[in-house]
Every structure is written in C-alpha cells, then in structure tokens.
Design a protein around this motif. Structure first.
Motif, PDB file in Angstrom:
ATOM      1  N   GLU A 165      20.955 -15.161  -5.091  1.00 25.33           N
ATOM      2  CA  GLU A 165      19.584 -15.383  -5.559  1.00 25.33           C
ATOM      3  C   GLU A 165      18.953 -16.642  -4.960  1.00 25.33           C
ATOM      4  N   LYS A 166      19.768 -17.663  -4.669  1.00 24.11           N
ATOM      5  CA  LYS A 166      19.231 -18.875  -4.043  1.00 24.11           C
ATOM      6  C   LYS A 166      18.693 -18.567  -2.654  1.00 24.11           C
ATOM      7  N   LYS A 167      19.444 -17.782  -1.925  1.00 29.17           N
ATOM      8  CA  LYS A 167      19.055 -17.393  -0.573  1.00 29.17           C
ATOM      9  C   LYS A 167      17.801 -16.515  -0.578  1.00 29.17           C
ATOM     10  N   ALA A 168      17.614 -15.797  -1.693  1.00 32.21           N
ATOM     11  CA  ALA A 168      16.517 -14.826  -1.773  1.00 32.21           C
ATOM     12  C   ALA A 168      15.379 -15.290  -2.669  1.00 32.21           C
ATOM     13  N   ALA A 169      15.334 -16.578  -2.966  1.00 34.09           N
ATOM     14  CA  ALA A 169      14.353 -17.108  -3.914  1.00 34.09           C
ATOM     15  C   ALA A 169      12.908 -16.775  -3.555  1.00 34.09           C
ATOM     16  N   ASP A 170      12.595 -16.716  -2.271  1.00 35.78           N
ATOM     17  CA  ASP A 170      11.211 -16.484  -1.836  1.00 35.78           C
ATOM     18  C   ASP A 170      10.930 -15.037  -1.470  1.00 35.78           C
ATOM     19  N   TYR A 171      11.859 -14.158  -1.769  1.00 38.31           N
ATOM     20  CA  TYR A 171      11.696 -12.754  -1.376  1.00 38.31           C
ATOM     21  C   TYR A 171      11.275 -11.885  -2.566  1.00 38.31           C
ATOM     22  N   GLN A 172      10.558 -10.826  -2.263  1.00 34.93           N
ATOM     23  CA  GLN A 172      10.084  -9.865  -3.257  1.00 34.93           C
ATOM     24  C   GLN A 172      11.260  -9.256  -4.027  1.00 34.93           C
ATOM     25  N   ASN A 173      11.054  -9.032  -5.340  1.00 38.33           N
ATOM     26  CA  ASN A 173      12.119  -8.422  -6.142  1.00 38.33           C
ATOM     27  C   ASN A 173      11.626  -7.304  -7.064  1.00 38.33           C
ATOM     28  N   SER A 174      10.427  -6.815  -6.813  1.00 35.34           N
ATOM     29  CA  SER A 174       9.905  -5.661  -7.542  1.00 35.34           C
ATOM     30  C   SER A 174       8.836  -4.994  -6.696  1.00 35.34           C
ATOM     31  N   ALA A 175       8.602  -3.709  -6.951  1.00 33.02           N
ATOM     32  CA  ALA A 175       7.613  -2.984  -6.147  1.00 33.02           C
ATOM     33  C   ALA A 175       7.207  -1.684  -6.825  1.00 33.02           C
ATOM     34  N   THR A 176       6.064  -1.172  -6.399  1.00 31.63           N
ATOM     35  CA  THR A 176       5.607   0.160  -6.785  1.00 31.63           C
ATOM     36  C   THR A 176       5.670   1.032  -5.541  1.00 31.63           C
ATOM     37  N   LEU A 177       6.332   2.174  -5.642  1.00 33.13           N
ATOM     38  CA  LEU A 177       6.481   3.095  -4.525  1.00 33.13           C
ATOM     39  C   LEU A 177       5.798   4.417  -4.869  1.00 33.13           C
ATOM     40  N   VAL A 178       5.062   4.963  -3.929  1.00 30.06           N
ATOM     41  CA  VAL A 178       4.375   6.242  -4.140  1.00 30.06           C
ATOM     42  C   VAL A 178       4.933   7.274  -3.172  1.00 30.06           C
ATOM     43  N   PHE A 179       5.420   8.388  -3.728  1.00 29.93           N
ATOM     44  CA  PHE A 179       5.966   9.481  -2.928  1.00 29.93           C
ATOM     45  C   PHE A 179       5.131  10.740  -3.131  1.00 29.93           C
ATOM     46  N   ILE A 180       4.841  11.418  -2.020  1.00 27.92           N
ATOM     47  CA  ILE A 180       4.125  12.690  -2.103  1.00 27.92           C
ATOM     48  C   ILE A 180       4.999  13.815  -1.571  1.00 27.92           C
ATOM     49  N   HIS A 181       4.656  15.042  -1.958  1.00 32.97           N
ATOM     50  CA  HIS A 181       5.378  16.208  -1.471  1.00 32.97           C
ATOM     51  C   HIS A 181       4.970  16.505  -0.030  1.00 32.97           C
ATOM     52  N   ASN A 182       5.965  16.764   0.793  1.00 32.70           N
ATOM     53  CA  ASN A 182       5.743  17.136   2.188  1.00 32.70           C
ATOM     54  C   ASN A 182       6.729  18.263   2.490  1.00 32.70           C
ATOM     55  N   GLY A 183       6.299  19.509   2.226  1.00 31.70           N
ATOM     56  CA  GLY A 183       7.238  20.615   2.271  1.00 31.70           C
ATOM     57  C   GLY A 183       8.193  20.442   1.104  1.00 31.70           C
ATOM     58  N   LYS A 184       9.493  20.517   1.368  1.00 33.37           N
ATOM     59  CA  LYS A 184      10.459  20.286   0.297  1.00 33.37           C
ATOM     60  C   LYS A 184      10.895  18.825   0.195  1.00 33.37           C
ATOM     61  N   ARG A 185      10.404  18.013   1.122  1.00 32.15           N
ATOM     62  CA  ARG A 185      10.697  16.579   1.101  1.00 32.15           C
ATOM     63  C   ARG A 185       9.743  15.833   0.188  1.00 32.15           C
ATOM     64  N   LEU A 186      10.185  14.657  -0.261  1.00 38.06           N
ATOM     65  CA  LEU A 186       9.324  13.681  -0.912  1.00 38.06           C
ATOM     66  C   LEU A 186       9.255  12.499   0.042  1.00 38.06           C
ATOM     67  N   ASP A 187       8.043  12.124   0.444  1.00 42.34           N
ATOM     68  CA  ASP A 187       7.863  11.066   1.437  1.00 42.34           C
ATOM     69  C   ASP A 187       7.117   9.862   0.873  1.00 42.34           C
ATOM     70  N   LEU A 188       7.574   8.684   1.253  1.00 37.94           N
ATOM     71  CA  LEU A 188       6.940   7.447   0.836  1.00 37.94           C
ATOM     72  C   LEU A 188       5.640   7.221   1.609  1.00 37.94           C
ATOM     73  N   VAL A 189       4.544   7.024   0.884  1.00 38.43           N
ATOM     74  CA  VAL A 189       3.258   6.796   1.543  1.00 38.43           C
ATOM     75  C   VAL A 189       2.644   5.443   1.182  1.00 38.43           C
ATOM     76  N   GLU A 190       3.176   4.821   0.136  1.00 37.54           N
ATOM     77  CA  GLU A 190       2.607   3.529  -0.271  1.00 37.54           C
ATOM     78  C   GLU A 190       3.698   2.661  -0.889  1.00 37.54           C
ATOM     79  N   LEU A 191       3.662   1.390  -0.527  1.00 40.79           N
ATOM     80  CA  LEU A 191       4.612   0.409  -1.039  1.00 40.79           C
ATOM     81  C   LEU A 191       3.839  -0.856  -1.361  1.00 40.79           C
ATOM     82  N   LYS A 192       3.933  -1.302  -2.610  1.00 38.90           N
ATOM     83  CA  LYS A 192       3.203  -2.517  -2.968  1.00 38.90           C
ATOM     84  C   LYS A 192       3.923  -3.285  -4.064  1.00 38.90           C
TER      85      LYS A 192
END
Length: 208
Positions: A181-208
């Motif tokens: 955690e000391k090494k990663a103190a300035d790094y992101q540790n949470s996010a919202t991910l959005v996946f949409i259907h693409n055929g039978k796959r689920l694909d990531l389209v947004e990361l925030k």
C-alpha cells in the motif's frame, strides 16, 4: 633484433586467437543481455477470444480457469461472467509491476474493439506513462501490484455508446487493494466499469 619466421607466425596466430576469443565473448554477452523472453499463449477460450499468456500471475490464471468454466456452460450466467472479467481486467490493468514497458497495457482482451486504440493511447499517456522498460529484467522502479479485487455492486442499465445501444448493459462498481500500500499510495483503488453486449461477449466501453 629480427624475429624468426616461426616466432612471427606464432605471434600472428596468437593474436588471431585472442581477437576471435574476444569477439566471441563480446557477441555472447550482447546476445545474452539482449535476449527477450517470448510470451506464449497457454489457452484460449474459443468463440470469445480471451487468451491466457504464460506471463500472467497465478491469481489471473485462477480467474481465467473460472471464466473458462463459466463460458463453457450451455447457459452462461451473465452476472458471474461480468464479475469475473471485471476482476481480471482490474488485476491485469492496474498491476504495473508485471508490465515490461509503458506499451504493455493490461486488460486489452476485455475492451470493446472499436475503442481499443483510444484506450491504449489514454493508458500510455496516463497510468502507464512513467513505467520504465524491464525488457532485460534490470528495472529498479517501484510499481504497484493488485492484491485483491472486490466487486461492490453490479446493475443493469440502458447504455448508448457510439453505434451501440444496450438495454441491459452492466455497470460494475469495484474496489481493490495493493500488495504494498505504501508503494501504491498515489494510485487509483476504485472504479466504475461499463460493459455492453457485443454478440455473446461482454465488452468494456467505459472506465472511470
């Protein structure tokens, strides 16, 4: 004093041997230092395009096995599917210590193909910008590694993206911890991910 022809021949031969030996040792050293390990694909989930490479962590390999099992079912449980790929994406994308260069961006298997180029450009200019090369295993830089991923919530919403309009897109809220955690103190540790259907796959389209 003049040297005899036999002595001259001996010295010439000795000089040639020394030069050849120095050349061989130099070549061997350079070749050894320049050798880059080739990454091999261990498994691929057919029909989905997910590939398991031999340089992935044990935690990632374990998740891949679970994903392979889930996608092999006659009826895939989509919530479990999106939970697994969210964990895998976070584990791969944010574990910078495992990357050999700033262009070695993780999580690309899960990104919607139409936005992949933009995703890579953004990653290389932000999170991966200062990742030093470790091609020859000599990097001294302190970089973070994800320890554990927690999926906080998963919900379905209508989501429009480019030419796609998905009435059952997945919105995933996730958080994670790092091994140091000391090494990663300035790094992101949470996010919202959005996946949409693409055929039978689920694909990531947004990361925030």
């Amino acid at each position: 004093m003049k040297l005899k022809k036999s002595v001259k021949r001996f010295l010439l031969l000795l000089a040639i041997i020394v030069i050849a030996l120095v050349g061989f040792l130099t070549y061997s050293f350079i070749t050894k230092e320049s050798k880059v390990e080739e990454v091999k694909v261990l498994k691929e989930i057919k029909g989905y395009g997910y590939k398991l490479k031999d340089n992935k962590s044990d935690a990632y390999k374990k998740l891949f096995a679970s994903l392979e099992k889930e996608l092999g079912k006659s009826k895939v449980e989509e919530e479990k599917y999106v939970e697994l790929i969210s964990e895998m994406f976070i584990l791969d994308f944010y574990s910078l210590e495992e990357k050999v260069a700033k262009t070695d961006v993780g999580g690309v298997d899960f990104v919607y193909q139409e936005v992949l180029e933009n995703f890579l450009e953004n990653a290389e200019n932000t999170l991966y910008k200062y990742v030093e090369s470790d091609i020859y295993k000599q990097r001294k830089q302190d970089l973070p590694n994800v320890k554990e991923v927690k999926i906080e919530s998963i919900k379905n919403e209508t989501f429009a993206y480019l030419d796609q309009n998905d009435d059952n897109a997945f919105i995933v809220e996730a958080s994670w911890t790092y091994k140091d955690e000391k090494k990663a103190a300035d790094y992101q540790n949470s996010a919202t991910l959005v996946f949409i259907h693409n055929g039978k796959r689920l694909d990531l389209v947004e990361l925030k």
